[in-house]
Scaffold this motif. Structure first.
Motif, PDB file in Angstrom:
ATOM      1  N   VAL A  40      -7.281  -8.607 -12.971  1.00  0.00           N
ATOM      2  CA  VAL A  40      -6.845  -7.836 -14.128  1.00  0.00           C
ATOM      3  C   VAL A  40      -5.866  -6.761 -13.651  1.00  0.00           C
ATOM      4  CG1 VAL A  40      -8.908  -8.244 -15.496  1.00  0.00           C
ATOM      5  CG2 VAL A  40      -8.821  -6.327 -13.903  1.00  0.00           C
ATOM      6  N   GLY A  41      -5.242  -6.116 -14.627  1.00  0.00           N
ATOM      7  CA  GLY A  41      -4.162  -5.185 -14.292  1.00  0.00           C
ATOM      8  C   GLY A  41      -4.577  -4.069 -13.360  1.00  0.00           C
ATOM      9  N   GLN A  42      -5.730  -3.474 -13.634  1.00  0.00           N
ATOM     10  CA  GLN A  42      -6.143  -2.333 -12.810  1.00  0.00           C
ATOM     11  C   GLN A  42      -7.601  -2.493 -12.433  1.00  0.00           C
ATOM     12  OE1 GLN A  42      -7.465   1.736 -14.254  1.00  0.00           O
ATOM     13  NE2 GLN A  42      -5.297   2.138 -13.859  1.00  0.00           N
ATOM     14  N   GLU A  43      -7.896  -2.234 -11.198  1.00  0.00           N
ATOM     15  CA  GLU A  43      -9.303  -2.230 -10.801  1.00  0.00           C
ATOM     16  C   GLU A  43      -9.515  -1.184  -9.726  1.00  0.00           C
ATOM     17  OE1 GLU A  43     -10.550  -5.925  -9.098  1.00  0.00           O
ATOM     18  OE2 GLU A  43      -8.572  -6.383  -8.309  1.00  0.00           O
ATOM     19  N   ILE A  44     -10.760  -0.764  -9.645  1.00  0.00           N
ATOM     20  CA  ILE A  44     -11.146   0.215  -8.633  1.00  0.00           C
ATOM     21  C   ILE A  44     -12.228  -0.438  -7.792  1.00  0.00           C
ATOM     22  CG2 ILE A  44     -12.284   2.417  -8.272  1.00  0.00           C
ATOM     23  CD1 ILE A  44     -10.832   3.291 -10.921  1.00  0.00           C
ATOM     24  N   VAL A  45     -11.966  -0.545  -6.513  1.00  0.00           N
ATOM     25  CA  VAL A  45     -12.851  -1.322  -5.647  1.00  0.00           C
ATOM     26  C   VAL A  45     -13.242  -0.473  -4.441  1.00  0.00           C
ATOM     27  CG1 VAL A  45     -11.732  -3.462  -6.359  1.00  0.00           C
ATOM     28  CG2 VAL A  45     -10.951  -2.290  -4.294  1.00  0.00           C
ATOM     29  N   LEU A  46     -14.158  -1.029  -3.685  1.00  0.00           N
ATOM     30  CA  LEU A  46     -14.553  -0.359  -2.450  1.00  0.00           C
ATOM     31  C   LEU A  46     -13.483  -0.585  -1.388  1.00  0.00           C
ATOM     32  CD1 LEU A  46     -18.334  -1.309  -2.368  1.00  0.00           C
ATOM     33  CD2 LEU A  46     -17.303   0.904  -2.938  1.00  0.00           C
TER      34      LEU A  46
ATOM     35  N   ARG B 149      -8.154  10.587  -6.270  1.00  0.00           N
ATOM     36  CA  ARG B 149      -7.141  11.341  -5.547  1.00  0.00           C
ATOM     37  C   ARG B 149      -7.821  12.284  -4.551  1.00  0.00           C
ATOM     38  NH1 ARG B 149      -3.414  13.402  -9.936  1.00  0.00           N
ATOM     39  NH2 ARG B 149      -2.782  11.251 -10.139  1.00  0.00           N
ATOM     40  N   PHE B 150      -7.245  12.463  -3.409  1.00  0.00           N
ATOM     41  CA  PHE B 150      -7.778  13.333  -2.337  1.00  0.00           C
ATOM     42  C   PHE B 150      -9.012  12.742  -1.670  1.00  0.00           C
ATOM     43  CE2 PHE B 150      -5.879  16.400  -5.354  1.00  0.00           C
ATOM     44  CZ  PHE B 150      -4.853  16.830  -4.545  1.00  0.00           C
ATOM     45  N   SER B 151      -9.306  11.512  -1.922  1.00  0.00           N
ATOM     46  CA  SER B 151     -10.516  10.938  -1.330  1.00  0.00           C
ATOM     47  C   SER B 151     -10.207   9.520  -0.904  1.00  0.00           C
ATOM     48  CB  SER B 151     -11.642  10.945  -2.358  1.00  0.00           C
ATOM     49  OG  SER B 151     -12.657  10.055  -1.956  1.00  0.00           O
ATOM     50  N   ASP B 152     -11.028   9.002  -0.002  1.00  0.00           N
ATOM     51  CA  ASP B 152     -10.839   7.586   0.323  1.00  0.00           C
ATOM     52  C   ASP B 152     -12.105   6.807   0.020  1.00  0.00           C
ATOM     53  OD1 ASP B 152     -12.544   8.271   2.327  1.00  0.00           O
ATOM     54  OD2 ASP B 152     -11.472   7.156   3.881  1.00  0.00           O
ATOM     55  N   LYS B 153     -12.855   7.291  -0.921  1.00  0.00           N
ATOM     56  CA  LYS B 153     -14.107   6.617  -1.268  1.00  0.00           C
ATOM     57  C   LYS B 153     -13.854   5.224  -1.822  1.00  0.00           C
ATOM     58  CE  LYS B 153     -18.073   9.421  -2.228  1.00  0.00           C
ATOM     59  NZ  LYS B 153     -17.862  10.847  -2.084  1.00  0.00           N
ATOM     60  N   GLN B 154     -12.788   5.092  -2.601  1.00  0.00           N
ATOM     61  CA  GLN B 154     -12.511   3.821  -3.261  1.00  0.00           C
ATOM     62  C   GLN B 154     -11.025   3.508  -3.136  1.00  0.00           C
ATOM     63  OE1 GLN B 154     -14.133   5.397  -6.945  1.00  0.00           O
ATOM     64  NE2 GLN B 154     -15.666   3.778  -6.949  1.00  0.00           N
ATOM     65  N   ARG B 155     -10.667   2.370  -3.702  1.00  0.00           N
ATOM     66  CA  ARG B 155      -9.247   2.014  -3.740  1.00  0.00           C
ATOM     67  C   ARG B 155      -8.867   1.706  -5.182  1.00  0.00           C
ATOM     68  NH1 ARG B 155      -9.885   3.843   0.381  1.00  0.00           N
ATOM     69  NH2 ARG B 155      -9.631   2.976   2.463  1.00  0.00           N
ATOM     70  N   LEU B 156      -7.711   2.208  -5.555  1.00  0.00           N
ATOM     71  CA  LEU B 156      -7.154   1.885  -6.866  1.00  0.00           C
ATOM     72  C   LEU B 156      -6.194   0.716  -6.667  1.00  0.00           C
ATOM     73  CD1 LEU B 156      -6.636   2.585  -9.875  1.00  0.00           C
ATOM     74  CD2 LEU B 156      -4.852   4.134  -9.080  1.00  0.00           C
ATOM     75  N   ILE B 157      -6.418  -0.330  -7.435  1.00  0.00           N
ATOM     76  CA  ILE B 157      -5.630  -1.546  -7.269  1.00  0.00           C
ATOM     77  C   ILE B 157      -4.907  -1.845  -8.576  1.00  0.00           C
ATOM     78  CG2 ILE B 157      -5.722  -3.978  -6.613  1.00  0.00           C
ATOM     79  CD1 ILE B 157      -6.892  -2.138  -4.492  1.00  0.00           C
TER      80      ILE B 157
ATOM     81  N   ALA C  35       0.846  -1.191   0.000  1.00  0.00           N
ATOM     82  CA  ALA C  35       0.000   0.000   0.000  1.00  0.00           C
ATOM     83  C   ALA C  35       0.878   1.236   0.000  1.00  0.00           C
ATOM     84  CB  ALA C  35      -0.903   0.018   1.239  1.00  0.00           C
ATOM     85  N   GLY C  36       0.371   2.306  -0.600  1.00  0.00           N
ATOM     86  CA  GLY C  36       1.143   3.549  -0.599  1.00  0.00           C
ATOM     87  C   GLY C  36       0.241   4.751  -0.752  1.00  0.00           C
ATOM     88  N   HIS C  37       0.732   5.883  -0.269  1.00  0.00           N
ATOM     89  CA  HIS C  37      -0.057   7.114  -0.353  1.00  0.00           C
ATOM     90  C   HIS C  37      -0.076   7.641  -1.776  1.00  0.00           C
ATOM     91  CE1 HIS C  37      -1.232   7.856   3.718  1.00  0.00           C
ATOM     92  NE2 HIS C  37      -0.005   7.582   4.157  1.00  0.00           N
ATOM     93  N   ARG C  38      -1.174   8.311  -2.065  1.00  0.00           N
ATOM     94  CA  ARG C  38      -1.306   8.883  -3.397  1.00  0.00           C
ATOM     95  C   ARG C  38      -1.132  10.394  -3.369  1.00  0.00           C
ATOM     96  NH1 ARG C  38      -6.216   7.654  -7.569  1.00  0.00           N
ATOM     97  NH2 ARG C  38      -5.096   8.260  -9.440  1.00  0.00           N
ATOM     98  N   VAL C  39      -1.394  10.997  -2.206  1.00  0.00           N
ATOM     99  CA  VAL C  39      -1.262  12.454  -2.067  1.00  0.00           C
ATOM    100  C   VAL C  39      -0.501  12.713  -0.781  1.00  0.00           C
ATOM    101  CG1 VAL C  39      -2.466  14.601  -1.668  1.00  0.00           C
ATOM    102  CG2 VAL C  39      -3.397  12.957  -3.287  1.00  0.00           C
ATOM    103  N   GLY C  40       0.542  13.503  -0.868  1.00  0.00           N
ATOM    104  CA  GLY C  40       1.312  13.823   0.319  1.00  0.00           C
ATOM    105  C   GLY C  40       2.092  12.625   0.828  1.00  0.00           C
TER     106      GLY C  40
ATOM    107  N   GLN D 152     -13.177  -4.085   0.177  1.00  0.00           N
ATOM    108  CA  GLN D 152     -12.918  -5.295  -0.601  1.00  0.00           C
ATOM    109  C   GLN D 152     -11.495  -5.797  -0.390  1.00  0.00           C
ATOM    110  OE1 GLN D 152     -15.025  -3.532  -4.308  1.00  0.00           O
ATOM    111  NE2 GLN D 152     -15.127  -5.743  -4.560  1.00  0.00           N
ATOM    112  N   GLY D 153     -11.297  -6.412   0.749  1.00  0.00           N
ATOM    113  CA  GLY D 153      -9.967  -6.897   1.083  1.00  0.00           C
ATOM    114  C   GLY D 153      -9.528  -8.069   0.228  1.00  0.00           C
ATOM    115  N   GLU D 154     -10.432  -8.641  -0.552  1.00  0.00           N
ATOM    116  CA  GLU D 154     -10.067  -9.819  -1.332  1.00  0.00           C
ATOM    117  C   GLU D 154      -9.042  -9.506  -2.418  1.00  0.00           C
ATOM    118  OE1 GLU D 154     -13.153  -8.570  -1.089  1.00  0.00           O
ATOM    119  OE2 GLU D 154     -14.201  -8.526  -3.018  1.00  0.00           O
ATOM    120  N   VAL D 155      -8.836  -8.215  -2.717  1.00  0.00           N
ATOM    121  CA  VAL D 155      -7.874  -7.904  -3.778  1.00  0.00           C
ATOM    122  C   VAL D 155      -6.442  -8.231  -3.365  1.00  0.00           C
ATOM    123  CG1 VAL D 155      -9.275  -6.114  -4.864  1.00  0.00           C
ATOM    124  CG2 VAL D 155      -7.717  -5.508  -3.014  1.00  0.00           C
ATOM    125  N   ILE D 156      -6.210  -8.365  -2.079  1.00  0.00           N
ATOM    126  CA  ILE D 156      -4.849  -8.734  -1.684  1.00  0.00           C
ATOM    127  C   ILE D 156      -4.772 -10.180  -1.190  1.00  0.00           C
ATOM    128  CG2 ILE D 156      -4.137  -6.374  -1.163  1.00  0.00           C
ATOM    129  CD1 ILE D 156      -4.499  -7.073   1.816  1.00  0.00           C
TER     130      ILE D 156
END
Lengths: 384, 52
Positions: free
Chosen positions: A313-319, A353-361, A243-248, A322-326
């Protein structure tokens, strides 16, 4: 003296003004001489007017005889000069407060020298002002918070990342193992908050380099990308999740959404290099075999992974839930023996970006591994 | 509020300006190094993980 009579009638307010002041003490020469203070004259103008006229007459007729002899030496003349200057002013001020008409003509004459004192602050005025100041202050504090989030945390994290990197270099330099022995892979000494690997993404530029720490708490992620505890280790079957930060905070994954299929993600450990490549995105899966990328030799091992990885798949955007992505096999409910698991790399960050509504995987698959050797650098670093 | 502070700063004008600057810098430092780090985890900006 001849000039005075005409003046009085010509300027009613002026004449009137003069009258009350001088009228009492000196009925005779009073009002006309000094420029008449206007305000006092106003109220008395109408009543004063008639007396004015009579007064002139009476002054000439009535007062003359008695005053006649005394006239030449008469001292009273200077007299009116003194009082008018002082008295008129104070009277004028009083009237200014409620008599607007007079402001129109008299303002220029009298107010220039003395600006009116500021009105005393009432409680309501003070309250409104304080509330306004507080609101402005709050706005500034929020702006400062934005600056803090976007820039200051970068500075703080850069320092921590440097410390972690130099600590890692020290550890690696202490007893370098040449020609990595696969058996030693399991011998990472993972300490939460300490770096154990380095990550490079050539597509983000030659200077993209982060030390990956163990653990994903806020404290750990301030240092750099964090490895989810208990997920696979680099190069091992399963899912090496980071995991890593996207802003700051250094924003290691700021541009994660720009990563494309087949882009290399290089992980350096104490003894080995591991090259992962991003899997085809969901919209590329169907036509992957025909695409240009698939024909590129370096992407030879990158292709949609059949079951049970068909949802990986290479890129997904999840809630965020959704811990199953890892999971070792993302999105798959069932057990896959470790020997049959593919070595995956999963990167997670916030979205948008600037939000935690979703996760970019981002999911990537291991395509290449090299033992570390003196002076050897994987050719994948040349990809930009 | 600011007027009240300004009136209560001692000293002549240059000293007051210095004092006001120091005061403002102190508040900014307090925000940056104490308040913001404390409040930040409570805000929904920087959650980048998924549950395991």
């Amino acid at each position: 003296m001849p000039s005075t009579p005409p003046r009085g009638p010509g300027t009613p307010p002026g004449g009137a003004l003069g009258r009350p002041l001088n009228g009492d003490p000196e009925p005779q020469t009073p009002g006309r001489r000094p420029h008449p203070g206007p305000p006092p004259g106003a109220p008395q103008g109408p009543p004063g007017a008639p007396p004015d006229a009579t007064r002139y007459t009476s002054a000439f007729s009535g007062s003359l005889p008695p005053a006649g002899p005394a006239r030449p030496p008469r001292p009273p003349r200077p007299r009116p000069v003194d009082p008018p200057t002082e008295i008129i002013k104070s009277v004028d001020d009083d009237y200014d407060d409620y008599e607007d008409e007079y402001d129109d003509y008299e303002d220029d004459d009298y107010e220039d020298d003395e600006p009116p004192p500021p009105p005393p602050d009432s409680a309501a005025r003070k309250t409104v002002r304080t509330v306004g100041e507080l609101l402005i202050t709050l706005g500034l504090v929020i702006l400062l918070f934005v600056v803090y989030e976007v820039y200051i945390t970068d500075l703080i994290s850069a320092g921590k990342q440097d410390d972690a990197t130099s600590a890692l270099d020290d550890k690696w330099g202490a007893n370098t193992v040449q020609g990595g022995d696969p058996q030693r892979q399991a011998q990472y000494d993972l300490v939460e908050g300490e770096a154990f690997a380095k990550m490079y993404i050539p597509a983000f530029g030659p200077d993209y380099k982060f030390s990956v720490v163990e653990g994903t708490s806020d404290k750990h992620l301030e240092i750099g990308p964090g490895h989810y505890v208990n997920t696979a280790l680099p190069g091992a079957p399963g899912n090496f999740a980071v995991a890593g930060h996207r802003v700051g905070k250094g924003a290691p994954f700021n541009d994660l959404d720009l990563l494309n299929a087949c882009d290399a993600i290089i992980i350096e450990t104490k003894t080995e290099w591991f090259v992962y490549r991003m899997l085809p995105k969901a919209n590329e899966v169907a036509g992957w075999a025909q695409s240009d990328k698939a024909k590129d030799p370096k992407c030879g091992k990158v292709s949609p992974l059949g079951a049970p990885y068909d949802k990986t798949v290479g890129q997904e955007i999840v809630l965020p839930t959704q811990g199953e992505v890892i999971d070792p096999v993302p999105h798959f409910e069932g057990e896959v023996p470790q020997a049959q698991q593919v070595a995956l790399l999963t990167l997670t960050t916030c979205h948008p970006r600037f939000s935690d509504k979703q996760r970019l995987i981002v999911h990537a698959v291991l395509t290449q591994g090299y033992p570390k050797a003196e002076g050897f650098v994987p050719e994948e670093f040349k990809e930009q | 509020m600011y007027g009240w502070i300004w009136r209560h700063l001692p000293g002549p004008l240059p000293v007051r300006i210095l004092e006001a600057t120091v005061l403002a810098a102190g508040v900014v430092a307090l925000l940056l190094f104490v308040v913001f780090p404390w409040i930040e985890p409570k805000l929904p900006f920087n959650n980048v993980t998924t549950p395991q």
